[in-house]
Every structure is written in C-alpha cells, then in structure tokens.
Design an enzyme around this catalytic site. Sequence first.
Site, PDB file in Angstrom:
ATOM      1  N   ARG A 123       0.842  -1.193   0.000  1.00 31.59           N
ATOM      2  CA  ARG A 123       0.000   0.000   0.000  1.00 31.59           C
ATOM      3  C   ARG A 123       0.876   1.241   0.000  1.00 31.59           C
ATOM      4  O   ARG A 123       1.045   1.919   1.012  1.00 31.59           O
ATOM      5  CB  ARG A 123      -0.958  -0.045   1.186  1.00 31.59           C
ATOM      6  CG  ARG A 123      -2.078  -1.048   0.939  1.00 31.59           C
ATOM      7  CD  ARG A 123      -3.175  -0.980   1.950  1.00 31.59           C
ATOM      8  NE  ARG A 123      -4.440  -1.432   1.358  1.00 31.59           N
ATOM      9  CZ  ARG A 123      -5.564  -1.554   2.034  1.00 31.59           C
ATOM     10  NH1 ARG A 123      -5.604  -1.259   3.314  1.00 31.59           N
ATOM     11  NH2 ARG A 123      -6.653  -1.976   1.434  1.00 31.59           N
ATOM     12  N   GLN A 128      -1.331   2.568  -5.804  1.00 27.75           N
ATOM     13  CA  GLN A 128      -2.737   2.803  -5.445  1.00 27.75           C
ATOM     14  C   GLN A 128      -3.705   2.304  -6.511  1.00 27.75           C
ATOM     15  O   GLN A 128      -4.748   1.731  -6.197  1.00 27.75           O
ATOM     16  CB  GLN A 128      -2.970   4.289  -5.184  1.00 27.75           C
ATOM     17  CG  GLN A 128      -2.464   4.755  -3.831  1.00 27.75           C
ATOM     18  CD  GLN A 128      -2.770   6.219  -3.578  1.00 27.75           C
ATOM     19  OE1 GLN A 128      -3.049   6.976  -4.512  1.00 27.75           O
ATOM     20  NE2 GLN A 128      -2.724   6.632  -2.327  1.00 27.75           N
ATOM     21  N   ASP A 131      -4.310  -1.494  -6.244  1.00 30.79           N
ATOM     22  CA  ASP A 131      -4.686  -2.021  -4.923  1.00 30.79           C
ATOM     23  C   ASP A 131      -6.091  -2.626  -4.943  1.00 30.79           C
ATOM     24  O   ASP A 131      -7.081  -1.930  -4.751  1.00 30.79           O
ATOM     25  CB  ASP A 131      -4.591  -0.901  -3.896  1.00 30.79           C
ATOM     26  CG  ASP A 131      -4.814  -1.377  -2.473  1.00 30.79           C
ATOM     27  OD1 ASP A 131      -5.122  -2.567  -2.281  1.00 30.79           O
ATOM     28  OD2 ASP A 131      -4.687  -0.559  -1.553  1.00 30.79           O
ATOM     29  N   SER A 134      -8.330  -2.263  -1.685  1.00 33.03           N
ATOM     30  CA  SER A 134      -9.054  -1.000  -1.553  1.00 33.03           C
ATOM     31  C   SER A 134     -10.257  -0.944  -2.486  1.00 33.03           C
ATOM     32  O   SER A 134     -11.346  -0.529  -2.085  1.00 33.03           O
ATOM     33  CB  SER A 134      -8.122   0.178  -1.837  1.00 33.03           C
ATOM     34  OG  SER A 134      -7.153   0.311  -0.815  1.00 33.03           O
ATOM     35  N   TYR A 231      -3.099  -1.012   7.804  1.00 31.90           N
ATOM     36  CA  TYR A 231      -4.030  -1.716   8.681  1.00 31.90           C
ATOM     37  C   TYR A 231      -3.726  -1.382  10.131  1.00 31.90           C
ATOM     38  O   TYR A 231      -2.635  -0.953  10.488  1.00 31.90           O
ATOM     39  CB  TYR A 231      -3.907  -3.228   8.489  1.00 31.90           C
ATOM     40  CG  TYR A 231      -4.413  -3.730   7.174  1.00 31.90           C
ATOM     41  CD1 TYR A 231      -5.756  -4.028   7.005  1.00 31.90           C
ATOM     42  CD2 TYR A 231      -3.564  -3.915   6.098  1.00 31.90           C
ATOM     43  CE1 TYR A 231      -6.230  -4.504   5.800  1.00 31.90           C
ATOM     44  CE2 TYR A 231      -4.028  -4.383   4.887  1.00 31.90           C
ATOM     45  CZ  TYR A 231      -5.362  -4.681   4.747  1.00 31.90           C
ATOM     46  OH  TYR A 231      -5.819  -5.141   3.543  1.00 31.90           O
TER      47      TYR A 231
END
Length: 378
Positions: A123, A128, A131, A134, A231
């Site tokens: 991440r 991005q 990902d 997400s 996280y």
Amino acid sequence: MAARIAVLNETAAAEPRVSATPETVKKLVALGATLAVEAGAGAGAGIADEDYRAAGATVGDRAATVAGADILLAVRPPDRDSIQGATSGAVLIGALEPAGDRGRIDGYAAAGIETMAMEWIPRITRAQSMDMLSSQANLAGYKAVLDAAAHYGRAFPMMMTAAGTIPAARVFVMGVGVAGLQAIATARRLGAQVSATDVRAATREQILSLGAKPIFVEAVKGIEGEGTGGYASEMSDAYKQAQAELVSAHIARQDIVITTALIPGRPAPRLVSDAQIATMRAGSVLVDLAVEAGGNVEGAVAGEVVERHGVKIVGYRNVPGRLAADASALYARNILNLLTAFWDKDAGRPAFPDDDEIVAGMRLTRGGQVVNARLLQQ
C-alpha cells in the site's frame, strides 16, 4: 513474441467476479498481447462471451484457454492441475490467498508456476491504482449499508409527516479503513445519524470529515499511527478493556452496527460480544464484514443471517461479489494497471524486476521456489 494472456472462469463456489472485462481486454490487445478467455468467465458479472470476442479475445474451454499461456489471470486461486497447459514459468496473477493455504502455494512452486498475489501489493502511492483490497473494500462498505437497510425494518432518514416524525436510524461503524469510510459515507447519504470508532487516532479527522461522530477511548492510548500496509495493529489489553466498556455503553443505543476490522495474517479481532448484542433493541442489525476471517461479532456465521436476542447478524460471504459487475470492473482495472506499469513494449510482455518494491511484495513463487519474505518467515 507477444504475451498470451489467459482469463480463467472462476470455479470457486459463489464467485461471480472475473479478472478481465471487455474494456481491459481491448487495452491489453492494444499493447500487443493475445487474449484468450475461458467460456462463461464473465457470466456472473453480466458479460457475454461475444462481448469478449468483440474486444479482440478468443473464447474457448479451459484447456484451449490455458494452452501456451504466458500469463494467467484469476480472481480466486485455481486448481494447479487445471492450468498445467500453460508455458513453463507462466505467471499466475490473482487474489491467491497466500496466508490461508501454504500447501497450495508450495504446489504452484513445485509445478514451476510463478505466482503474484494481488492482495499483497504494497500500500504505497505508486501502487494505489493496483490495490485490489481497496477497490473491493470500497464496494463492500457500500453494500454493507444496503444489506443493513434491507434487514432493518425501519427507514434510515428522519421523516416528518402529518402523522408524526420518524427519527433517523443510528448507525455505528467499527473500523475506519476503506470499507468503514465508505460505510460512513453511504449511511450518511441515506440520512442516518452516524458514529464510528477505530484504534488508530489518525482516523478521527477522517470520521469528522464525513460528518460522523468519532467514538474514541480517551484515557488509554491505542495506536497513534497505522500498522503495516495501512491496517491496524493488535491493541494492548488495557486498550481492549477500555474500548469494550465504551462500546458497550454506545452500542446499546444503536440501530445498526457495521464491523470491518481486519488484521493481516491473523483472525479478525472480536469487537462485539453476545452480552453487548443483548443490550441492543430488538429489530436492530449487525453486519460483520470480517466474518470470513473469524468474525468481529460473536455468533456471526459465515454465509448466513442469524438472529440473537432479537438482533439480526448479517454474515454474507464475498460481499464485493454481491456487486459483481462493478467489482469485476475495478479488479480488472487493478490488474490492467499492474501489467501496464511493468509492460516492456519491445518484448510485448510485462517484465517484473526482482528489486521493485511492488514485485517483491506480491511475488510468491519463482523458479520452483517460494520466494516471498512473508511466507518464508512463517
């Protein structure tokens, strides 16, 4: 020679998503790749075989699709024997669940298959657009609110009528990652009165920015920043006790609770106990988005909606897959962005260098060996 890319039809139960769409097929063909799609691969997402043909792919059975493939695209990890027709050293890209079944990963290595796990993409800013956690969590947070609304026997917004006023539903979101933030935003759009909590102090401003009320333990320190990959990390025992007391007082006044807390590589933390459920009003709803990882809610059952103390506990599996068309579109773009970022125009295929941070994070096997540092440390 240009890469031959195979798009597999998912064989796992209740998996309607697909790893490529006509949009991404067309873009991969434009890069010079040859695309083969297994018949019926897009059916669960509302994509017909003819749509793939129109985008420039061939469509056939599993054997024809895999034959000579350099790259294999999947959502769930396929059976090793079903992809043996691929070229030696073929690259399998998908959500391969490396933390859940090490034996399967060892099997891929023994078969000479190079594997890259989409859920282990670091991440970082550069990754991005790749990902998938997400992209899929965004949809899960949205769908969790819709599922809650479907099981809740009352309206979400405050309604003022000639016969009287209906109060707004009170929604409490536990865990403010991507899914939690989308759940907050969706519940607010539906007119609910929303509050939220997380162990990461940095999320307070995010909660406020969405118009929700932050519920935080003030007397005991939780986690100031974030754990690995954005996280949360494991909480201290003192924080767990303080949080349980705060949540117990708050949860008794809520109509809907949505839990989203996950810790990579570990069972989901228990956030709501049976005793806390018993304090909720009959007809309230709990949605546990972590049910497949053991569950945040005591009594939640994966794949079922159960009732305890008059409260419905919703534990649907594969929540993003309940929005299969959008989930597939986003996941397919995640894969396209990965392939495009590493595409070698001269070779007509992607090149994944060993020293790249993204590659090092997601590559599991290569050259007949397990090479991922996280797996080797287990």
